[in-house]
Design a protein around this motif. Structure first.
Motif, mmCIF file in Angstrom:
data_model
loop_
_atom_site.group_PDB
_atom_site.id
_atom_site.type_symbol
_atom_site.label_atom_id
_atom_site.label_comp_id
_atom_site.label_asym_id
_atom_site.label_seq_id
_atom_site.Cartn_x
_atom_site.Cartn_y
_atom_site.Cartn_z
ATOM 1 N N ALA A 174 -0.527 21.323 4.706
ATOM 2 C CA ALA A 174 -0.679 19.871 4.783
ATOM 3 C C ALA A 174 -0.692 19.360 6.222
ATOM 4 O O ALA A 174 -1.051 18.206 6.459
ATOM 5 C CB ALA A 174 0.440 19.180 4.008
ATOM 6 N N GLY A 175 -0.288 20.202 7.178
ATOM 7 C CA GLY A 175 -0.235 19.746 8.569
ATOM 8 C C GLY A 175 0.792 18.636 8.751
ATOM 9 O O GLY A 175 0.517 17.595 9.352
ATOM 10 N N THR A 176 1.985 18.874 8.237
ATOM 11 C CA THR A 176 3.000 17.816 8.181
ATOM 12 C C THR A 176 3.372 17.273 9.550
ATOM 13 O O THR A 176 3.441 16.053 9.749
ATOM 14 C CB THR A 176 4.257 18.339 7.458
ATOM 15 N N TRP A 177 3.613 18.144 10.510
ATOM 16 C CA TRP A 177 4.018 17.672 11.839
ATOM 17 C C TRP A 177 2.953 16.773 12.452
ATOM 18 O O TRP A 177 3.256 15.695 12.980
ATOM 19 C CB TRP A 177 4.292 18.868 12.741
ATOM 20 N N GLU A 178 1.707 17.183 12.372
ATOM 21 C CA GLU A 178 0.626 16.382 12.940
ATOM 22 C C GLU A 178 0.517 15.021 12.239
ATOM 23 O O GLU A 178 0.285 13.996 12.891
ATOM 24 C CB GLU A 178 -0.703 17.132 12.825
ATOM 25 N N THR A 179 0.694 15.032 10.929
ATOM 26 C CA THR A 179 0.629 13.776 10.171
ATOM 27 C C THR A 179 1.757 12.834 10.575
ATOM 28 O O THR A 179 1.540 11.636 10.792
ATOM 29 C CB THR A 179 0.705 14.069 8.662
ATOM 30 N N LEU A 180 2.970 13.353 10.695
ATOM 31 C CA LEU A 180 4.106 12.510 11.059
ATOM 32 C C LEU A 180 3.939 11.953 12.470
ATOM 33 O O LEU A 180 4.285 10.791 12.730
ATOM 34 C CB LEU A 180 5.406 13.295 10.949
ATOM 35 N N CYS A 181 3.429 12.776 13.368
ATOM 36 C CA CYS A 181 3.195 12.290 14.729
ATOM 37 C C CYS A 181 2.168 11.166 14.739
ATOM 38 O O CYS A 181 2.326 10.171 15.459
ATOM 39 C CB CYS A 181 2.720 13.444 15.618
ATOM 40 N N TYR A 182 1.115 11.309 13.955
ATOM 41 C CA TYR A 182 0.091 10.264 13.917
ATOM 42 C C TYR A 182 0.682 8.956 13.399
ATOM 43 O O TYR A 182 0.445 7.886 13.974
ATOM 44 C CB TYR A 182 -1.077 10.695 13.029
ATOM 45 N N ILE A 183 1.451 9.029 12.344
ATOM 46 C CA ILE A 183 2.049 7.817 11.777
ATOM 47 C C ILE A 183 2.958 7.140 12.797
ATOM 48 O O ILE A 183 2.894 5.922 13.013
ATOM 49 C CB ILE A 183 2.831 8.159 10.499
ATOM 50 N N ALA A 184 3.808 7.930 13.451
ATOM 51 C CA ALA A 184 4.778 7.358 14.383
ATOM 52 C C ALA A 184 4.121 6.798 15.636
ATOM 53 O O ALA A 184 4.520 5.741 16.133
ATOM 54 C CB ALA A 184 5.808 8.420 14.764
ATOM 55 N N TYR B 235 0.856 -1.188 0.000
ATOM 56 C CA TYR B 235 0.000 0.000 0.000
ATOM 57 C C TYR B 235 0.889 1.234 0.000
ATOM 58 O O TYR B 235 1.826 1.355 0.800
ATOM 59 C CB TYR B 235 -0.909 0.016 1.222
ATOM 60 N N LEU B 236 0.583 2.175 -0.892
ATOM 61 C CA LEU B 236 1.346 3.415 -1.012
ATOM 62 C C LEU B 236 0.390 4.607 -0.924
ATOM 63 O O LEU B 236 0.079 5.251 -1.929
ATOM 64 C CB LEU B 236 2.107 3.416 -2.342
ATOM 65 N N PRO B 237 -0.125 4.888 0.273
ATOM 66 C CA PRO B 237 -1.047 6.012 0.414
ATOM 67 C C PRO B 237 -0.308 7.342 0.515
ATOM 68 O O PRO B 237 0.757 7.441 1.126
ATOM 69 C CB PRO B 237 -1.757 5.696 1.738
ATOM 70 N N ASP B 238 -0.900 8.364 -0.086
ATOM 71 C CA ASP B 238 -0.417 9.739 0.039
ATOM 72 C C ASP B 238 -1.317 10.427 1.062
ATOM 73 O O ASP B 238 -2.450 10.802 0.749
ATOM 74 C CB ASP B 238 -0.482 10.434 -1.322
ATOM 75 N N VAL B 239 -0.833 10.556 2.289
ATOM 76 C CA VAL B 239 -1.628 11.170 3.359
ATOM 77 C C VAL B 239 -1.485 12.680 3.221
ATOM 78 O O VAL B 239 -0.429 13.244 3.481
ATOM 79 C CB VAL B 239 -1.164 10.685 4.741
ATOM 80 N N LYS B 240 -2.559 13.343 2.819
ATOM 81 C CA LYS B 240 -2.460 14.719 2.347
ATOM 82 C C LYS B 240 -2.660 15.793 3.409
ATOM 83 O O LYS B 240 -2.018 16.842 3.339
ATOM 84 C CB LYS B 240 -3.482 14.950 1.220
ATOM 85 N N TYR B 241 -3.560 15.571 4.356
ATOM 86 C CA TYR B 241 -3.927 16.651 5.265
ATOM 87 C C TYR B 241 -4.094 16.158 6.703
ATOM 88 O O TYR B 241 -4.379 14.982 6.938
ATOM 89 C CB TYR B 241 -5.271 17.278 4.854
ATOM 90 N N HIS C 125 3.894 11.819 1.730
ATOM 91 C CA HIS C 125 3.262 13.048 2.230
ATOM 92 C C HIS C 125 3.877 14.220 1.487
ATOM 93 O O HIS C 125 5.097 14.410 1.488
ATOM 94 C CB HIS C 125 3.485 13.191 3.739
ATOM 95 N N LEU C 126 3.018 14.996 0.836
ATOM 96 C CA LEU C 126 3.462 16.153 0.059
ATOM 97 C C LEU C 126 3.418 17.400 0.928
ATOM 98 O O LEU C 126 2.352 17.795 1.414
ATOM 99 C CB LEU C 126 2.560 16.341 -1.164
ATOM 100 N N VAL C 127 4.581 18.021 1.132
ATOM 101 C CA VAL C 127 4.642 19.267 1.896
ATOM 102 C C VAL C 127 4.043 20.388 1.056
ATOM 103 O O VAL C 127 4.432 20.592 -0.096
ATOM 104 C CB VAL C 127 6.098 19.604 2.276
ATOM 105 N N LEU C 128 3.087 21.109 1.641
ATOM 106 C CA LEU C 128 2.432 22.218 0.949
ATOM 107 C C LEU C 128 2.913 23.552 1.506
ATOM 108 O O LEU C 128 3.398 23.620 2.641
ATOM 109 C CB LEU C 128 0.907 22.116 1.118
#
Length: 213
Positions: A165-175, A102-108, A157-160
């Motif tokens: 994109a809320g990159t920090w929040e996304t990375l924290c959720y993944i980790a 699976y290769l999801p692009d988690v956007k927001y 994850h594409l940095v906007l």
């Protein structure tokens, strides 16, 4: 490498989509289930390592039928499900045991931002439920002796611009909710195209500082 099959149309309408001609203008060719199976077999004959389905969420039943035909005709390659992560868990459950990677692009990480720029509702909840289901099915990535991925989840994850994109929040959720060992592609190639050129918040590429942050 990956032999990608791009599916016309999309279940999101991103204002900055790099492939908007395919995803929103629906440029492409109509193929039967059998013809789509033949395309996968053709890619295999060219020596690719994987078959990639790009933006497949809205046509999963048809792809499964084509895949069954291709398997019966000799397709042996693993399948990559390349998605925007706006997937229904019920649809993903149909793919359990079928999709290898699976290769999801988690956007927001914010629903209002997703609504404004991709015109979808409740993106955060749906995408997070989706990637958890993907992880349940295939777990972390495993590799063969040559270093090729065998199965698992790899997240993009594409940095906007302007941290939309809320990159920090996304990375924290993944980790914290999935695993800190999940391979991550933190993409810097955002370019203002399509409708983005007329919106001041997304009408420029990201800066080096934004990516480093």
């Amino acid at each position: 490498g990956v032999g990608n099959i791009f599916l016309a149309s999309c279940n999101m309408r991103c204002d900055y989509c790099q492939n908007y001609q395919i995803s929103q203008l629906r440029e492409g060719t109509v193929q039967s289930y059998s013809e789509a199976a033949d395309e996968m077999l053709k890619l295999q004959s060219l020596g690719v390592h994987y078959i990639g389905w790009v933006s497949p969420s809205h046509v999963v039943p048809g792809l499964l039928k084509s895949l069954a035909l291709a398997r019966n005709r000799g397709l042996t390659l693993p399948i990559i499900y390349n998605t925007n992560a706006y997937d229904a868990v019920s649809t993903l459950k149909l793919l359990d045991g079928i999709i290898d990677i699976y290769l999801p692009d988690v956007k927001y990480a914010d629903n209002e931002t997703a609504k404004k720029y991709s015109h979808v509702s409740n993106y955060v909840e749906y995408s997070r439920e989706a990637i958890l289901e993907m992880f349940r099915q295939v777990g972390p990535v495993t590799f063969d002796k040559e270093g090729l991925a065998l199965s698992g989840v790899m997240i993009r994850h594409l940095v906007l611009p302007n941290n939309l994109a809320g990159t920090w929040e996304t990375l924290c959720y993944i980790a914290l909710e999935m695993s800190p060992k999940i391979p991550l592609s933190l993409m810097s190639q955002y370019r203002p195209v399509h409708k983005a050129v007329s919106d001041s918040d997304i009408s420029r590429p990201i800066t080096v500082g934004e990516y480093n942050q």
